[in-house]
Write a protein that holds these residues in place. Sequence first.
Motif, short mmCIF file in Angstrom:
data_model
loop_
_atom_site.label_atom_id
_atom_site.label_comp_id
_atom_site.label_asym_id
_atom_site.label_seq_id
_atom_site.Cartn_x
_atom_site.Cartn_y
_atom_site.Cartn_z
N PHE A 1 36.49 48.53 19.56
CA PHE A 1 36.15 49.85 20.11
C PHE A 1 36.19 50.88 18.99
O PHE A 1 37.05 50.83 18.12
CB PHE A 1 37.15 50.25 21.19
N ALA A 2 35.25 51.84 19.03
CA ALA A 2 35.24 52.94 18.07
C ALA A 2 36.54 53.72 18.20
O ALA A 2 37.19 53.72 19.25
CB ALA A 2 34.04 53.85 18.35
N ASP A 3 36.94 54.39 17.11
CA ASP A 3 38.25 55.06 17.07
C ASP A 3 38.51 55.96 18.26
O ASP A 3 39.56 55.90 18.88
CB ASP A 3 38.38 55.88 15.78
N LYS A 4 37.55 56.80 18.59
CA LYS A 4 37.73 57.75 19.68
C LYS A 4 37.92 57.03 21.02
O LYS A 4 38.80 57.37 21.81
CB LYS A 4 36.53 58.69 19.73
N LEU A 5 37.12 56.01 21.28
CA LEU A 5 37.24 55.23 22.51
C LEU A 5 38.55 54.44 22.51
O LEU A 5 39.24 54.37 23.53
CB LEU A 5 36.04 54.30 22.68
N ALA A 6 38.92 53.85 21.39
CA ALA A 6 40.17 53.09 21.29
C ALA A 6 41.38 53.98 21.56
O ALA A 6 42.31 53.58 22.27
CB ALA A 6 40.28 52.44 19.92
N LYS A 7 41.36 55.20 21.03
CA LYS A 7 42.47 56.14 21.27
C LYS A 7 42.54 56.55 22.74
O LYS A 7 43.63 56.66 23.29
CB LYS A 7 42.32 57.38 20.39
N ALA A 8 41.39 56.77 23.34
CA ALA A 8 41.36 57.14 24.75
C ALA A 8 41.93 56.02 25.63
O ALA A 8 42.63 56.28 26.61
CB ALA A 8 39.94 57.48 25.18
N CYS A 9 41.66 54.78 25.27
CA CYS A 9 42.17 53.64 26.04
C CYS A 9 43.66 53.39 25.77
O CYS A 9 44.38 52.95 26.67
CB CYS A 9 41.38 52.38 25.69
N LYS A 10 44.10 53.65 24.58
CA LYS A 10 45.47 53.34 24.18
C LYS A 10 46.51 54.27 24.81
O LYS A 10 47.64 53.88 25.03
CB LYS A 10 45.59 53.37 22.67
N ARG A 11 46.11 55.49 25.10
CA ARG A 11 47.04 56.47 25.68
C ARG A 11 47.50 55.95 27.05
O ARG A 11 46.71 55.77 27.96
CB ARG A 11 46.35 57.81 25.82
N LYS A 12 48.80 55.74 27.20
CA LYS A 12 49.33 55.20 28.45
C LYS A 12 49.37 56.30 29.52
O LYS A 12 49.79 57.42 29.25
CB LYS A 12 50.73 54.64 28.24
N VAL A 13 48.91 55.95 30.72
CA VAL A 13 48.90 56.89 31.84
C VAL A 13 49.61 56.28 33.03
O VAL A 13 49.77 55.06 33.12
CB VAL A 13 47.46 57.31 32.23
N ASP A 14 50.01 57.14 33.95
CA ASP A 14 50.66 56.65 35.16
C ASP A 14 49.65 56.04 36.12
O ASP A 14 49.91 54.99 36.71
CB ASP A 14 51.39 57.81 35.86
N LEU A 15 48.51 56.70 36.28
CA LEU A 15 47.50 56.23 37.22
C LEU A 15 46.14 56.19 36.55
O LEU A 15 45.74 57.14 35.88
CB LEU A 15 47.42 57.17 38.43
N GLN A 16 45.46 55.07 36.72
CA GLN A 16 44.07 54.96 36.25
C GLN A 16 43.18 54.71 37.44
O GLN A 16 43.44 53.82 38.25
CB GLN A 16 43.93 53.82 35.25
N ILE A 17 42.13 55.51 37.54
CA ILE A 17 41.15 55.34 38.61
C ILE A 17 39.90 54.76 37.98
O ILE A 17 39.26 55.40 37.14
CB ILE A 17 40.82 56.69 39.29
N ASN A 18 39.56 53.54 38.34
CA ASN A 18 38.36 52.88 37.83
C ASN A 18 37.24 53.19 38.81
O ASN A 18 37.03 52.47 39.78
CB ASN A 18 38.59 51.38 37.68
N PHE A 19 36.55 54.28 38.55
CA PHE A 19 35.56 54.81 39.49
C PHE A 19 34.17 54.26 39.17
O PHE A 19 33.30 54.97 38.67
CB PHE A 19 35.57 56.34 39.45
N PHE A 20 34.01 52.98 39.45
CA PHE A 20 32.72 52.31 39.30
C PHE A 20 32.71 51.11 40.22
O PHE A 20 33.75 50.60 40.59
CB PHE A 20 32.46 51.90 37.84
#
Length: 169
Positions: free
Chosen positions: A92-111
């Motif tokens: 993954f490109a740096d920006k996308l990799a960083k966005a994915c790596k940030r841990k969150v409490d809730l993820q909504i997979n809206f697809f």
Amino acid sequence: MIKRLFHSIKFKNDFNKRISKNVIRSDFKIKSVRVVIDKTLPVDENYFRNLLREITDSKVYFTFIKFSVSKENLQREKDCYDINHISFFGKFADKLAKACKRKVDLQINFFSNDNLYLKWIAIKSENKLSFGFRKIDIRINDVIFDFLPFQTDIFENEFRKYINVLKTT
């Protein structure tokens, strides 16, 4: 064609590492949310911000990852990605990799479509709890809605119910 084959192999490898083993504790609170959005659906960031603002008591930190199959909106929109943000060998490109790596409490997979790249982004992302829809692999999400994401009225009602249950336990 070959790039997609490599990506499919890499996705399966990442998927087998990621099968959800999350355990939600009684003190679980939603302080951060990531939404993985299919850009073809008729919702935007404000839809989710307003929905969670109505439901939660506290301030919620949002992250959005929007994936588009077309390149036309990528330059104008923040947090919008396409297949070119994933290298030939699946990095993954740096920006996308960083966005994915940030841990969150809730993820909504809206697809709801069976898009390899949306599923891949969903499993590469760090989260405590994930919500998603029935048309994709059910092993990706912890909570699965049995309707399609473009049915936004139903989503709002069901989402409110789950969030209220999480708040009261």
